[in-house]
Scaffold this motif. Sequence first.
Motif, PDB file in Angstrom:
ATOM      1  N   GLN A 188       0.858  -1.177   0.000  1.00 50.79           N
ATOM      2  CA  GLN A 188       0.000   0.000   0.000  1.00 50.79           C
ATOM      3  C   GLN A 188       0.897   1.229   0.000  1.00 50.79           C
ATOM      4  OE1 GLN A 188       0.671   1.483   2.919  1.00 50.79           O
ATOM      5  NE2 GLN A 188       0.297   0.161   4.670  1.00 50.79           N
ATOM      6  N   ASP A 189       0.309   2.412  -0.228  1.00 56.08           N
ATOM      7  CA  ASP A 189       1.153   3.569  -0.534  1.00 56.08           C
ATOM      8  C   ASP A 189       1.994   4.053   0.638  1.00 56.08           C
ATOM      9  OD1 ASP A 189      -1.048   6.342  -0.006  1.00 56.08           O
ATOM     10  OD2 ASP A 189      -1.577   4.252   0.270  1.00 56.08           O
ATOM     11  N   PHE A 190       1.531   3.913   1.885  1.00 54.72           N
ATOM     12  CA  PHE A 190       2.343   4.359   3.012  1.00 54.72           C
ATOM     13  C   PHE A 190       3.660   3.591   3.066  1.00 54.72           C
ATOM     14  CE2 PHE A 190      -0.473   6.632   6.379  1.00 54.72           C
ATOM     15  CZ  PHE A 190      -0.745   7.621   5.464  1.00 54.72           C
ATOM     16  N   THR A 191       3.604   2.296   2.760  1.00 54.27           N
ATOM     17  CA  THR A 191       4.826   1.491   2.748  1.00 54.27           C
ATOM     18  C   THR A 191       5.401   1.368   1.346  1.00 54.27           C
ATOM     19  OG1 THR A 191       3.399  -0.451   2.629  1.00 54.27           O
ATOM     20  CG2 THR A 191       4.301   0.110   4.786  1.00 54.27           C
ATOM     21  N   GLY A 192       4.566   1.577   0.331  1.00 57.26           N
ATOM     22  CA  GLY A 192       5.026   1.459  -1.047  1.00 57.26           C
ATOM     23  C   GLY A 192       5.888   2.617  -1.494  1.00 57.26           C
ATOM     24  N   VAL A 193       5.563   3.833  -1.042  1.00 56.23           N
ATOM     25  CA  VAL A 193       6.378   4.992  -1.408  1.00 56.23           C
ATOM     26  C   VAL A 193       7.826   4.809  -0.948  1.00 56.23           C
ATOM     27  CG1 VAL A 193       6.788   7.437  -0.953  1.00 56.23           C
ATOM     28  CG2 VAL A 193       4.523   6.673  -1.623  1.00 56.23           C
ATOM     29  N   PRO A 194       8.065   4.441   0.327  1.00 58.13           N
ATOM     30  CA  PRO A 194       9.465   4.196   0.718  1.00 58.13           C
ATOM     31  C   PRO A 194      10.139   3.109  -0.117  1.00 58.13           C
ATOM     32  CG  PRO A 194       8.083   4.378   2.670  1.00 58.13           C
ATOM     33  CD  PRO A 194       7.159   4.328   1.488  1.00 58.13           C
ATOM     34  N   ALA A 195       9.360   2.111  -0.561  1.00 59.37           N
ATOM     35  CA  ALA A 195       9.941   1.050  -1.381  1.00 59.37           C
ATOM     36  C   ALA A 195      10.422   1.606  -2.719  1.00 59.37           C
ATOM     37  CB  ALA A 195       8.924  -0.070  -1.609  1.00 59.37           C
ATOM     38  N   VAL A 196       9.592   2.434  -3.357  1.00 62.31           N
ATOM     39  CA  VAL A 196       9.989   3.016  -4.636  1.00 62.31           C
ATOM     40  C   VAL A 196      11.164   3.972  -4.432  1.00 62.31           C
ATOM     41  CG1 VAL A 196       9.219   4.371  -6.624  1.00 62.31           C
ATOM     42  CG2 VAL A 196       7.653   2.752  -5.548  1.00 62.31           C
ATOM     43  N   VAL A 197      11.129   4.738  -3.332  1.00 64.59           N
ATOM     44  CA  VAL A 197      12.254   5.625  -3.001  1.00 64.59           C
ATOM     45  C   VAL A 197      13.531   4.810  -2.820  1.00 64.59           C
ATOM     46  CG1 VAL A 197      13.201   7.152  -1.230  1.00 64.59           C
ATOM     47  CG2 VAL A 197      10.844   7.454  -1.994  1.00 64.59           C
ATOM     48  N   ASP A 198      13.423   3.697  -2.089  1.00 58.45           N
ATOM     49  CA  ASP A 198      14.600   2.855  -1.857  1.00 58.45           C
ATOM     50  C   ASP A 198      15.127   2.267  -3.166  1.00 58.45           C
ATOM     51  OD1 ASP A 198      14.696   3.292   0.855  1.00 58.45           O
ATOM     52  OD2 ASP A 198      13.574   1.493   1.388  1.00 58.45           O
ATOM     53  N   PHE A 199      14.225   1.859  -4.045  1.00 58.27           N
ATOM     54  CA  PHE A 199      14.656   1.316  -5.337  1.00 58.27           C
ATOM     55  C   PHE A 199      15.438   2.366  -6.125  1.00 58.27           C
ATOM     56  CE2 PHE A 199      12.413  -2.359  -4.404  1.00 58.27           C
ATOM     57  CZ  PHE A 199      12.446  -3.280  -5.448  1.00 58.27           C
ATOM     58  N   ALA A 200      14.935   3.613  -6.099  1.00 59.49           N
ATOM     59  CA  ALA A 200      15.633   4.684  -6.804  1.00 59.49           C
ATOM     60  C   ALA A 200      17.009   4.933  -6.181  1.00 59.49           C
ATOM     61  CB  ALA A 200      14.797   5.963  -6.780  1.00 59.49           C
ATOM     62  N   ALA A 201      17.060   4.962  -4.836  1.00 62.79           N
ATOM     63  CA  ALA A 201      18.330   5.192  -4.146  1.00 62.79           C
ATOM     64  C   ALA A 201      19.297   4.019  -4.350  1.00 62.79           C
ATOM     65  CB  ALA A 201      18.077   5.415  -2.655  1.00 62.79           C
ATOM     66  N   MET A 202      18.768   2.790  -4.400  1.00 63.70           N
ATOM     67  CA  MET A 202      19.613   1.626  -4.619  1.00 63.70           C
ATOM     68  C   MET A 202      20.225   1.644  -6.014  1.00 63.70           C
ATOM     69  SD  MET A 202      17.225  -1.241  -2.765  1.00 63.70           S
ATOM     70  CE  MET A 202      18.193  -2.681  -3.191  1.00 63.70           C
ATOM     71  N   ARG A 203      19.473   2.117  -6.996  1.00 64.20           N
ATOM     72  CA  ARG A 203      20.047   2.242  -8.341  1.00 64.20           C
ATOM     73  C   ARG A 203      21.272   3.156  -8.316  1.00 64.20           C
ATOM     74  NH1 ARG A 203      15.376   2.657 -13.091  1.00 64.20           N
ATOM     75  NH2 ARG A 203      14.862   0.429 -13.092  1.00 64.20           N
ATOM     76  N   ASP A 204      21.128   4.254  -7.579  1.00 64.47           N
ATOM     77  CA  ASP A 204      22.237   5.201  -7.478  1.00 64.47           C
ATOM     78  C   ASP A 204      23.436   4.547  -6.795  1.00 64.47           C
ATOM     79  OD1 ASP A 204      23.272   7.974  -7.689  1.00 64.47           O
ATOM     80  OD2 ASP A 204      23.227   7.877  -5.496  1.00 64.47           O
ATOM     81  N   ALA A 205      23.168   3.772  -5.724  1.00 63.12           N
ATOM     82  CA  ALA A 205      24.258   3.123  -4.990  1.00 63.12           C
ATOM     83  C   ALA A 205      24.959   2.069  -5.838  1.00 63.12           C
ATOM     84  CB  ALA A 205      23.707   2.499  -3.702  1.00 63.12           C
ATOM     85  N   VAL A 206      24.173   1.280  -6.581  1.00 65.21           N
ATOM     86  CA  VAL A 206      24.766   0.249  -7.438  1.00 65.21           C
ATOM     87  C   VAL A 206      25.634   0.888  -8.521  1.00 65.21           C
ATOM     88  CG1 VAL A 206      24.216  -1.478  -9.206  1.00 65.21           C
ATOM     89  CG2 VAL A 206      23.040  -1.519  -7.004  1.00 65.21           C
ATOM     90  N   MET A 207      25.187   2.002  -9.079  1.00 68.91           N
ATOM     91  CA  MET A 207      25.959   2.697 -10.103  1.00 68.91           C
ATOM     92  C   MET A 207      27.292   3.171  -9.532  1.00 68.91           C
ATOM     93  SD  MET A 207      24.571   5.583 -12.755  1.00 68.91           S
ATOM     94  CE  MET A 207      24.148   6.755 -11.460  1.00 68.91           C
ATOM     95  N   LYS A 208      27.275   3.672  -8.285  1.00 66.78           N
ATOM     96  CA  LYS A 208      28.513   4.130  -7.653  1.00 66.78           C
ATOM     97  C   LYS A 208      29.483   2.982  -7.415  1.00 66.78           C
ATOM     98  CE  LYS A 208      26.521   8.187  -5.356  1.00 66.78           C
ATOM     99  NZ  LYS A 208      26.122   8.787  -4.055  1.00 66.78           N
ATOM    100  N   LEU A 209      28.926   1.777  -7.218  1.00 70.98           N
ATOM    101  CA  LEU A 209      29.771   0.606  -7.015  1.00 70.98           C
ATOM    102  C   LEU A 209      30.233  -0.020  -8.333  1.00 70.98           C
ATOM    103  CD1 LEU A 209      27.903  -1.136  -4.066  1.00 70.98           C
ATOM    104  CD2 LEU A 209      30.210  -0.203  -3.989  1.00 70.98           C
TER     105      LEU A 209
END
Length: 903
Positions: A98-119
């Motif tokens: 649901q959106d209260f928990t889903g928004v952080p999930a999408v945010v985390d996915f976006a942030a994880m993409r950035d972290a993987v790129m840095k690695l």
Amino acid sequence: MGKVCGRPGYTHVINPFQHIVEPLDPSDPEQKFYNLSKLGDNRYDHLPFSIRVLLESAVRNCDEFLVKYSDVESILNWKQTQNQTVEVPFRPARVILQDFTGVPAVVDFAAMRDAVMKLGGDPEKINPVCPADLVIDHSIQVDFNRNTILSAPFVKKNQDLEFDRNKERFQFLKWGSKAFRNMRIIPPGSGIVHQVNLEYLARVVFNYDGYFYPDSLVGTDSHTTMIDGLGVLGWGVGGIEAEAVMLGQPISMILPEVVGYKLFGNPEKFITSTDIVLTVTKHLRQVGVVGKFVEFFGPGVAQLSIADRATIANMCPEYGATAAFFPVDDVSIQYLEQTGREEKKLAYITKYLKAVGMFRDYNDVSQDPDFTQVSLNLTVNTVVPCCSGPKRPQDRIPISDMKKDFETCLGAKVGFKGFQVPPEQHSTVVPFQFNGKEYTLSHGSVVIAAITSCTNTSNPSVMLGAGLLAKKAIKHGLSVKPYIKTSLSPGSGVVTYYLKESGVMEYLSKLGFEVVGYGCMTCIGNSGPLLEPVVEAITKGHVIAAGVLSGNRNFEGRVHPNTRANYLASPPLVIAYAIAGTMRIDFEKEPIAINPDGKEIFLRDIWPTREEIQAVERKFVIPSMFREVYEKIEPWTSILLASDSDIIILYFNIHSKFCVFSSYQTMDLQPPKSITDAYVLLNLGDSVTTDHISPAGNIARNSPAARYLTNRGLTPRDYNSYGSRRGNDAVMARGTFANIRLFNKFLNKQAPQTIHLPSTETMDVFDAAERYQQSGVPLLILAGKEYGSGSSRDWAAKGPFLLGIKAVLAESYERIHRSNLVGMGLIPLEYLPGDTADSLGLTGRERYTITIPQQLTPRMTVDVKLDTGKTFQVRMRFDTDVELAYFHHGGILNYMIHKMSEN
């Protein structure tokens, strides 16, 4: 071989169980399944049906890497391994958010993409590979209802305001649905996640990539278990754990015990499914089923509709089990037909489940499996009408005892069943003016009456029951006092459809129960403001005002800050208490109201029977309604999507109102470190909920979060709620432990504050944590039993992480919250049996050193030493080797980032 979720970066191997693959229909050899009956092992026929689902997943996904042959044997040998703390992997068919928990999930996915790129990895690897559905249902609030100046339709006004408040969030989610593959987002206004799951999303049997297999899921809401009522095995997990599943990681779980719960008989004519579930909740709480599966069986199950079963399964978190399973039977297939599923699907669902021994006949005792124990036999016709409250779902009260129970609670010591109001104030009456007339409030006065929540709005019998009761009430000349905040928030548009078609909606509206929106609303704490004269009267007289709702959670401070007593009840009882205007009434002996002719009207005069309700349901709840409603829910026509470049600027800009990222992802593996000379930030008691830790409601004007937003140019009307700002780490860190009902032993009162021990100053929790972090000292939380109970909320772990908390020491944990702590790299510590803070003489003012050895094992004990010289041992609640791997990586997200980067 058949797959539910791909494994990015993993080499395919031959499944050792390929020999049991065969076509479901010989005339269609391309549509296959793993025929578990061909295992040739009679242990399978004795397994609980829920364990058979785990076994099928392990067989189908066996690759000798993530799922091993030995895992299959452990599950097949469940009768012996269930008590041996055996760890097994489970690959669910899908994930729901649901959106209260889903928004952080999408945010985390976006942030994880950035972290993987840095690695140096490929950011495109960060992409859901397990099917995921996200339903936006937690954002809408009851701002407009009959109390407001504006006229109906209130649903459109509330939805318009929801869109205005949450435009950035919704744009972000729409972008996420396009940026990430395999993720479907159901837009706002569609309904409540669990009802949409039941009526629309559930497959029961998957037909994917040439294979049939059981539908199963994990979800980021604790009431994901509602789908168990349809025979789909599912339960709630932490948001961070769900993200790992979306990326192809199996759930690592201890093979659970399975408690059998046998049902007999038929409900009496005045009994609702809500009465049954509140009775079951109390029973199972007393038995103790935490961490276990509950599976229902017996001839009484066959007498329950799927909606009734789903209501019972929905409240599984309230009785503490992991899942509450009702295997598929003929009634399940009839429900699928009623809700508009295709005939072709019904055929293969039935054929597949019968082929693998997962289709149930509840009247056939020869199908009864072996259970760990049969905890209770409930004769359904012994259930009586009841509510639960005033502060916990498990505190059931027969309606005949409600008046006496409330008056006892009024004077009892402050606690789950007490408000400690002095005897001389029990009869307090506070007059106030509204719309030119004088009214009065007293202890127990109802000020919120809400028909809400997936628990009940998915059930036509109780919703039509409420409508028929309203019809009879109107015909007797009854009404609801105008200052009471009434609302009706169905779980899907289907409910509105059949209420209108059956002719009862007009009577609900006349009593003030008009549709105000489609979503969780009051149950999640989005009850909106009360009338100012009502708030003033409550404050002036210190009135213990009441809310009554058809929800599943009633923790103090959740429903509304001004309703200290909150009761869960069936929709018909919500209306009954609204008409009465008070919880201090004995419906059996006292009239619910006096009609305009001076006649006493009793509840029994207006209460519909099950036969009346069923007759209306058979006529008006039909498949075409479901098909018509759900054909319209997919488009995001009212949400404009900016270009990708605009999105990047908006959501990665530190000045964005919505999204601010913190770097809780780390690049380098760190060896385990001891916690040295930690201060206790908060000293808490029993049943601290995730609402206490990370509230979802409105942001108070005097809070650290409000100060932060004000400094960035926002006015109070733009603050919105904590739930809506879960993409903004800066706001959510400041909202951690910001619940006004948080009871901190340091202060000996309810307040979102603590004592900064070095200076002895009292201050907001965030401000104290910030000062500790500036000094470079680690922090600890002390707590009692059931720490982290309530809603699944990953921010209840992320927030403490950002405050610098390294560990929590508690007597026991709610299952999902412990998982979330592990997922963030925090250490859940548990007192050894017999030990508590009190028995050890802990005040919380000591400094704590916790020795963490380099070589860790699941559930090992570690030493704690205080600056007073006292020492004792506690258990580290890393329950599996996989959880230890997460801890070594600094949490699940870091673990997944490193795995993706390696691959």
